[in-house]
Design a protein around this motif. Sequence first.
Motif, short mmCIF file in Angstrom:
data_model
loop_
_atom_site.label_atom_id
_atom_site.label_comp_id
_atom_site.label_asym_id
_atom_site.label_seq_id
_atom_site.Cartn_x
_atom_site.Cartn_y
_atom_site.Cartn_z
N LEU A 360 0.94 -1.19 -0.01
CA LEU A 360 0.55 -0.01 0.01
C LEU A 360 0.93 0.87 0.13
N VAL A 365 -0.99 -2.46 -5.09
CA VAL A 365 -3.06 -3.02 -4.68
C VAL A 365 -3.19 -4.86 -3.90
N GLY A 370 -10.15 -3.68 -2.85
CA GLY A 370 -10.13 -1.95 -1.12
C GLY A 370 -11.14 -1.29 -0.88
N ARG A 388 -8.87 0.57 -3.96
CA ARG A 388 -9.08 1.12 -3.68
C ARG A 388 -10.37 2.25 -4.65
N ASP A 425 -6.00 1.50 -7.86
CA ASP A 425 -7.39 2.94 -7.42
C ASP A 425 -8.12 3.08 -8.67
#
Length: 429
Positions: A360, A365, A370, A388, A425
Amino acid sequence: MKKVLAIILGGGAGTRLYPLTKLRAKPAVPIAGKYRLIDIPVSNCINSEIYKIYVLTQFNSASLNRHLSRTYNFSGFSDGFVEVLAAQQTAENPNWFQGTADAVRQYLWMFQEWDVDQFLILSGDHLYRMDYRQFIQRHQETGADITLSVLPIDEKRASDFGLMKIDDNGRVVSFSEKPKGDALKAMQVDTSILGLSPEQAQKSPYIASMGIYVFNKDALIKLLKESPERTDFGKEIIPASAKDYNVQAYLFGGYWEDIGTIESFYEANLALTKQPQPPFSFYDETAPIYTRSRYLPPTKMLDCQITESMISEGCILKECRIDHSVLGVRSRVEKGCLIQDTLLMGSDFYEPFVERQSGLQKGGVPLGIGADTTIRRAIVDKNARIGRNVQIINKDRVEEASRESEGFYIRSGIVVILKNAIIADRTII
């Protein structure tokens, strides 16, 4: 049942189940969070006291081999086994399996050495529970050479199956493979012959083959040796045998689903969450479905909202909402996530805490889903890393798409995240 040898056909490339079959044989595709498709016919055999089981396969057989060898170990005091026979080239036959019948033909030299009376031929990609003892008993009582397990079916689904006509004694007299239009109408029969009520017979005026057969040993050997050009049971061997052999139909009255496409696979998995009674249940103590023992810890749920879902063992779920979904072993879902109408296949391993944290910090990832991610109407294959604030919602309502380089496909409107895929993300699919 000592005189019965089971042969499970799992050799197809599974193109309609791609990309789930990209790295594995079709019978090795996970189902219901912790099982694999091959566990269904193998468990049905064990529950029917049939312990001599061969599995014929051709494509990506490594994971299937590994699963079967770790799962089904019979006592050294019995002659039971579950063994994979992969397609092989020999001096006599340099070709791969050309079809279901050809697969059995290529290993006929091995099968005919067994002191058995019947061969039970099964498919490796169906979801159903069946006591084959009743099936074989009916075969013996009718003096049949071949018995097919059949389903009464309605007009809407009939053209997707091989259909047949039977006489008053249940003997099959004609076949038609996936007929359409007038040819379909011509295959209508009075299914009350099979024991259906007049109302049921009116709703389901067709008889469909399930792709499950019992052959007398001599009949199978003769049919395969006499016609080497015939490579498929359903399309060639069985239709051609109706004239000279006693081919009988056995009515199966339970739930049965052919898991041949991404859509049918997805629907069959999510149907397991239905209340109060799902169409297929894994909770039958009299006929359990077996699989590999993993010795995982219990699932940990920290302040989660979960409705109509199945959660396998070894999961870690944090402050998330899960609705009408199936979560596989070792699934990890971080806080703020919404998982809806989705199949998460889980992971093959846990990622250590230190690795997750350092990953992170470096912008990587971690394994799992996430934080603050939304997933709807999707299949997430094993070991996927979803970042995320990701949105996997098929926002443009695309029906079909191939984005292998980006880690996903879309099949029948269902987003399929590839095995080992990394979704960065804030990605929106």
